[in-house]
Design a protein around this motif. Structure first.
Motif, mmCIF file in Angstrom:
data_model
loop_
_atom_site.group_PDB
_atom_site.id
_atom_site.type_symbol
_atom_site.label_atom_id
_atom_site.label_comp_id
_atom_site.label_asym_id
_atom_site.label_seq_id
_atom_site.Cartn_x
_atom_site.Cartn_y
_atom_site.Cartn_z
ATOM 1 N N PHE A 75 0.856 -1.191 0.000
ATOM 2 C CA PHE A 75 0.000 0.000 0.000
ATOM 3 C C PHE A 75 0.892 1.242 0.000
ATOM 4 N N PRO A 76 0.410 2.375 -0.513
ATOM 5 C CA PRO A 76 1.223 3.604 -0.500
ATOM 6 C C PRO A 76 1.583 4.044 0.909
ATOM 7 N N SER A 77 0.723 3.747 1.889
ATOM 8 C CA SER A 77 1.003 4.013 3.296
ATOM 9 C C SER A 77 0.306 2.943 4.109
ATOM 10 N N SER A 78 0.607 2.862 5.383
ATOM 11 C CA SER A 78 -0.038 1.848 6.207
ATOM 12 C C SER A 78 -1.543 2.101 6.251
ATOM 13 N N LEU A 79 -2.314 1.031 6.212
ATOM 14 C CA LEU A 79 -3.776 1.127 6.207
ATOM 15 C C LEU A 79 -4.346 0.542 7.492
ATOM 16 N N PRO A 80 -5.542 0.993 7.885
ATOM 17 C CA PRO A 80 -6.182 0.392 9.062
ATOM 18 C C PRO A 80 -6.491 -1.079 8.805
ATOM 19 N N TYR A 81 -6.378 -1.856 9.840
ATOM 20 C CA TYR A 81 -6.600 -3.298 9.747
ATOM 21 C C TYR A 81 -8.103 -3.562 9.756
ATOM 22 N N ASN A 82 -8.626 -3.937 8.591
ATOM 23 C CA ASN A 82 -10.039 -4.293 8.475
ATOM 24 C C ASN A 82 -10.156 -5.409 7.436
ATOM 25 N N GLN A 83 -11.380 -5.836 7.165
ATOM 26 C CA GLN A 83 -11.558 -6.980 6.273
ATOM 27 C C GLN A 83 -11.068 -6.693 4.862
ATOM 28 N N ASP A 84 -11.267 -5.475 4.379
ATOM 29 C CA ASP A 84 -10.852 -5.142 3.025
ATOM 30 C C ASP A 84 -9.329 -5.164 2.899
ATOM 31 N N SER A 85 -8.627 -4.461 3.803
ATOM 32 C CA SER A 85 -7.163 -4.423 3.724
ATOM 33 C C SER A 85 -6.567 -5.797 4.008
ATOM 34 N N LEU A 86 -7.182 -6.556 4.920
ATOM 35 C CA LEU A 86 -6.678 -7.890 5.224
ATOM 36 C C LEU A 86 -6.810 -8.808 4.018
ATOM 37 N N SER A 87 -7.930 -8.759 3.322
ATOM 38 C CA SER A 87 -8.132 -9.629 2.156
ATOM 39 C C SER A 87 -7.109 -9.342 1.074
ATOM 40 N N LYS A 88 -6.830 -8.063 0.833
ATOM 41 C CA LYS A 88 -5.817 -7.708 -0.160
ATOM 42 C C LYS A 88 -4.437 -8.196 0.271
ATOM 43 N N ALA A 89 -4.143 -8.060 1.562
ATOM 44 C CA ALA A 89 -2.832 -8.467 2.059
ATOM 45 C C ALA A 89 -2.659 -9.985 1.982
ATOM 46 N N GLN A 146 -0.067 -14.707 -0.496
ATOM 47 C CA GLN A 146 -0.136 -16.037 -1.101
ATOM 48 C C GLN A 146 0.607 -16.130 -2.429
ATOM 49 N N THR A 147 0.938 -15.007 -3.018
ATOM 50 C CA THR A 147 1.581 -15.019 -4.335
ATOM 51 C C THR A 147 2.962 -14.361 -4.316
ATOM 52 N N PRO A 207 -1.821 1.357 -5.498
ATOM 53 C CA PRO A 207 -2.671 2.371 -4.890
ATOM 54 C C PRO A 207 -3.706 1.748 -3.976
ATOM 55 N N ALA A 208 -4.076 2.530 -2.948
ATOM 56 C CA ALA A 208 -5.022 2.013 -1.959
ATOM 57 C C ALA A 208 -6.357 1.672 -2.584
ATOM 58 N N ASP A 209 -6.737 2.385 -3.633
ATOM 59 C CA ASP A 209 -8.028 2.135 -4.266
ATOM 60 C C ASP A 209 -7.902 1.288 -5.530
ATOM 61 N N SER A 210 -6.788 0.503 -5.604
ATOM 62 C CA SER A 210 -6.606 -0.317 -6.799
ATOM 63 C C SER A 210 -7.734 -1.325 -6.912
ATOM 64 N N ASP A 211 -8.032 -1.699 -8.150
ATOM 65 C CA ASP A 211 -9.183 -2.549 -8.409
ATOM 66 C C ASP A 211 -8.816 -4.010 -8.201
ATOM 67 N N TRP A 212 -8.397 -4.327 -6.966
ATOM 68 C CA TRP A 212 -8.084 -5.705 -6.645
ATOM 69 C C TRP A 212 -9.377 -6.467 -6.399
ATOM 70 N N PRO A 213 -9.457 -7.693 -6.849
ATOM 71 C CA PRO A 213 -10.625 -8.499 -6.482
ATOM 72 C C PRO A 213 -10.502 -8.894 -5.015
ATOM 73 N N THR A 214 -11.473 -8.555 -4.214
ATOM 74 C CA THR A 214 -11.460 -8.944 -2.823
ATOM 75 C C THR A 214 -12.013 -10.353 -2.699
ATOM 76 N N SER A 228 -15.389 -17.545 1.214
ATOM 77 C CA SER A 228 -15.279 -18.960 0.880
ATOM 78 C C SER A 228 -14.110 -19.280 -0.026
ATOM 79 N N SER A 229 -13.345 -18.278 -0.457
ATOM 80 C CA SER A 229 -12.305 -18.597 -1.439
ATOM 81 C C SER A 229 -10.975 -17.935 -1.148
ATOM 82 N N VAL A 230 -10.794 -17.452 0.079
ATOM 83 C CA VAL A 230 -9.555 -16.745 0.378
ATOM 84 C C VAL A 230 -8.336 -17.638 0.188
ATOM 85 N N SER A 231 -8.465 -18.916 0.507
ATOM 86 C CA SER A 231 -7.286 -19.790 0.484
ATOM 87 C C SER A 231 -7.045 -20.424 -0.867
ATOM 88 N N GLN A 232 -7.841 -20.108 -1.886
ATOM 89 C CA GLN A 232 -7.749 -20.849 -3.132
ATOM 90 C C GLN A 232 -6.680 -20.328 -4.083
#
Length: 820
Positions: free
Chosen positions: A321-335, A340-341, A697-704, A708-712
């Motif tokens: 991320f461009p700077s540290s982000l608050p720890y929530n479900q959205d930032s955690l899923s991206k991280a 994993q990759t 970027p923090a608002d990058s269009d990452w698929p969250t 049911s599929s975080v580990s896939q």
């Protein structure tokens, strides 16, 4: 020339004997030489030592004559060595190349003769999470990444150690072929084990004898000594070299070594966390796979209210991320998706730029900054990295992890000490995850700050204590202090003293006191004096003491320093050694370490990172072709080693077809070649000089990824614990879905039917969380330290949920145990 034909190597074997008493070890290393040639030989042998160890003696055995080396100022010692070689005398020189690399040069070894060099070392041993004393013996010395303007202490020497243009032969030095250990005070020892090797241990009177069952030491050795009372404060008092008070100096009086274990109530606190992951080529294989799992476990162990970021570094660095982000479900899923990759695809090991980047970021009010550095490597600009961390120690703590054989203890321990954190080392056979979570627990706790230690002793003594700058102390961590006592008058018999530790925890005062008796009986083996001398030399080297003072202290205490070296000259042989001396440059590198896949992939990655890094330096810094050629020798050694491994793998159906073309695109390689064709071509246009640092970027269009599929998306299969932990949400809960059912080995409908109440809405998440907790507690009990924070976050979430009036949490747990 590089050879692996051991029959022709002048250094035949390395043998080590270790003694351990409490937290202190003494080692004797014997280097055994045979010159089978018809010419005199010089052997320069470099090998790793633990940064916390001190070399306190060097003796050469030449034709039956024992020649004890003396400490001199380093340049003076080198001059004595050069003069002896020029005069036809046999000589030995021992010196630090860096804080964790030692070099022994044996020159003018006559033809058809044998010789031995014996080194003595002492060290203070660290303690693991369970309180076990950890003994480590490095088995290999990796090449160190050298940014522009720095040199690698493991790089090939030029022209022999005398610099006289001798023809230098190069070879991998022998590994340790013989190892024995004696652990003293057997009554206090509960068990002696090794996570890295097969060992045997037998109790014999007051000691435990430990031997290897595997022959040669081909990978780093770790031995864990578990005491019956692991966190008991300890005091060792050692009498001085003499009872004559007219003898002045630090060696004349007693020295006390005090080990504190301060404990105080645990209080969790939020923070801002930066996880710096080494993604250089040498991290390829099992290291990067383990780093992925560790990173996910780290992320899942954080709690809401924290901020975080992940930075991968190599020849360049990459912010998630461009700077540290608050720890929530959205930032955690991206991280998690990023973790994993993660690949080992960033070239060399440029650690200083990402450190400077992290410390340049504006602090977040009320959130202490915690920096975690995970690396398998070594760099030649260690001191600059350490000074960078020390400069910002008032605003950030630094925790470090050295991965695998060859990780620099000088770098890993130096960064942690400068940053008020702790260091951990992960050898082959050990799990990284538990060590990272152990450090995270420390980071979530306040440390003892403003630490002061005072010694109260009878008035006939003066006391000089070391270390003089005391770092913050974490709950349950040990602190070792030395009190060097100089007698002013004849001490009274049965004298005693007190060591007092005071500090602050969140503004509240704590105090610990340890009493001890002062032994003035002269000591035959001044081990504690040497350790105190090592600590005091460190203090002075890091302070503003004059070089002359450090040299005198080093010589008096018998401990080698960065400004001194051991020199021994054989003056008993009256006949000069005649003939043209041939120089051998030998470095400990065990190419065959178990023949494992990680070694090969690490070697491939190391050669790849060196090639990329050197080309990158030429292009980005405008270095000349001459600068590049100066680095080519070290690169060629790695390339030749790689080539030998490639031939072996190719014969067994290896994977080398098209490998080099995959590293560098043909267009890029031809562009580099074209620009290197003349000095003028090295002046690159400004657009070519752009930095490789980039971020998402923090608002990058990452698929969250959905629950049911975080580990896939993991490129490598996860362990069952890792896969289960990956499914946890940022708030600490789990979702009742197909992924969780798969990890539990059940069908989703089967789990829903086992719930004591209707499994819908929030109740489904409550039931899923209880199931996950039960699975960790029953199936992964042996890894409790790894999932403890994950479970604590889940239990905290459960406590905040309202249950039906006819249902208790105990009933839910009982139903979950029955279900799984």
């Amino acid at each position: 020339m590089v050879t692996n034909k051991n029959s022709s190597l002048p250094l035949k074997s390395v043998q080590v004997r270790a003694d351990v008493k409490g937290y202190v070890t003494g080692l004797e290393t014997a280097l055994l030489y045979t010159n089978d040639s018809d010419d005199p030989a010089e052997v320069v042998f470099r090998f790793p030592v633990e940064q916390s160890h001190a070399v306190v003696g060097l003796t050469a055995v030449l034709d039956g004559r024992r020649v004890k080396a003396q400490l001199h100022e380093k340049e003076e010692a080198r001059a004595i060595y050069d003069d002896a070689i020029a005069s036809g005398q046999t000589a030995a020189l021992g010196e630090e190349k860096s804080g964790d690399v030692f070099s022994v040069s044996l020159g003018n070894l006559p033809p058809r003769t044998d010789a031995e060099v014996h080194l003595k070392l002492v060290g203070d041993l660290p303690v693991d999470a369970e309180g076990g004393v950890r003994f480590a013996l490095p088995a290999s010395l990796k090449p160190r990444y050298a940014p522009a303007g720095f040199s690698d202490p493991a790089a090939p020497i030029q022209g022999g150690s005398t610099g006289q243009g001798a023809d230098v032969k190069r070879a991998n030095g022998p590994g340790v072929s013989g190892f024995t250990m004696t652990v003293h005070n057997a009554a206090d020892v509960e068990a002696v084990t090794s996570p890295t090797h097969s060992i045997s241990s037998s109790r014999d009177g007051e000691g435990v004898t430990v031997t290897l069952l595997e022959g040669n030491l081909e990978k780093d050795l770790v031995i864990l000594i578990k005491h019956r009372e692991p966190h008991k404060p300890a005091v060792l008092v050692e009498g001085g070299a003499t009872s004559d008070i007219t003898t002045k100096g630090y060696m004349s009086g007693p020295v006390v070594m005090v080990t504190f274990y301060p404990e105080f109530p645990a209080v969790e606190a939020a923070g801002e966390f930066f996880f710096l992951v080494d993604r250089s080529g040498s991290m390829s294989g099992s290291y990067i796979n383990s780093a992925r799992e560790t990173l996910i476990l780290f992320l899942k162990s954080l709690s809401e209210g924290c901020f975080f970021n992940i930075i991968g570094f190599g020849s360049s660095y990459v912010d998630l991320f461009p700077s540290s982000l608050p720890y929530n479900q959205d930032s955690l899923s991206k991280a998690v998706s990023h973790a994993q990759t993660v690949e080992a695809d960033l070239g060399g090991t440029e650690l200083l730029p990402p450190l400077e980047h992290v410390f340049s970021l504006k602090p977040r009010p009320g959130l202490p900054r915690q920096v975690f550095v995970l690396t398998d490597g070594s760099v030649s600009n260690t001191q600059q990295c350490v000074e960078c961390v020390r400069k910002y120690a008032h605003m950030a703590r630094c925790f470090t992890f050295g991965i695998g054989s060859g990780a620099s203890t000088d770098l890993v321990e130096g960064l942690a000490k400068a940053g008020g954190g702790t260091s951990e080392f992960v050898k082959e056979g050990e799990r990284m995850q538990a060590k990272v979570i152990r450090s995270l627990k420390r980071a979530l706790q306040p440390a003892v700050t403003d630490v002061v230690v005072k010694f109260k002793v009878p008035t006939e003594f003066e006391v000089l204590q070391s270390p003089q700058t005391i770092p913050p102390i974490f709950n349950g961590e040990k602190l070792v202090m030395y009190g060097i006592m100089s007698p002013k008058t004849t001490p009274t018999s049965h004298a005693s003293g007190v060591a007092m530790l005071k500090g602050l925890v969140l503004g509240a005062s704590i105090e610990h006191t340890i009493s001890f008796s002062i032994d003035s009986t002269p000591s035959e083996f001044p081990t504690i004096h040497h350790l105190a001398g090592k600590a005091l030399i460190k203090d002075w080297e890091q302070g503003n003491r004059r070089k002359e003072d450090i040299v005198e202290l080093s010589k008096e205490m018998g401990v080698v320093s960065s400004h001194t070296a051991y020199i021994a000259v054989d003056e008993g042989n009256k006949e000069p050694v005649r003939g043209s001396m041939k120089t051998w440059d030998m470095v400990v590198r065990n190419e065959g370490s178990g023949g494992g896949a990680h070694y090969t992939s690490s070697l491939v990655g190391d050669v790849k990172s060196r090639m990329q890094a050197n080309i990158s330096q030429v292009l980005q810094r405008g270095e000349t072709l001459e600068d590049l050629s100066n680095q080519a020798e070290a690169l060629s050694q790695s390339a030749l080693s790689f080539q030998r491994s490639a031939v072996r793998l190719k014969k067994s159906g290896g994977f080398f077809s098209g490998l080099f073309s995959g590293w560098f695109g043909s267009s890029n390689l031809s562009r580099h070649t074209a620009r290197s064709s003349s000095p003028e071509a090295m002046c690159l246009p400004s657009e070519t000089m752009e930095t490789c640092h980039f971020s998402l970027p923090a608002d990058s269009d990452w698929p969250t990824p959905p629950c049911s599929s975080v580990s896939q998306c993991a490129p490598q299969p996860q362990t069952s614990l890792s896969a289960l932990v990956t499914l946890q949400q940022a708030n600490g809960s789990w979702c009742l879905d197909d992924s969780l059912a798969h990890q539990l080995g059940k069908g989703r409908s089967e789990l829903e039917e086992a719930c004591p109440v209707q499994c819908v809405g929030v109740m489904a998440a409550v039931w899923a969380t209880v199931l996950a907790l039960c699975a960790m507690q029953t199936r992964h009990q042996d890894k409790q330290e790894e999932w403890e924070l994950v479970a604590g976050k889940a239990e905290g979430w459960l406590k905040r949920q309202a249950l039906p009036s006819d249902l208790t949490m105990d009933q839910l747990h009982a139903a979950a145990r029955k279900c799984i």
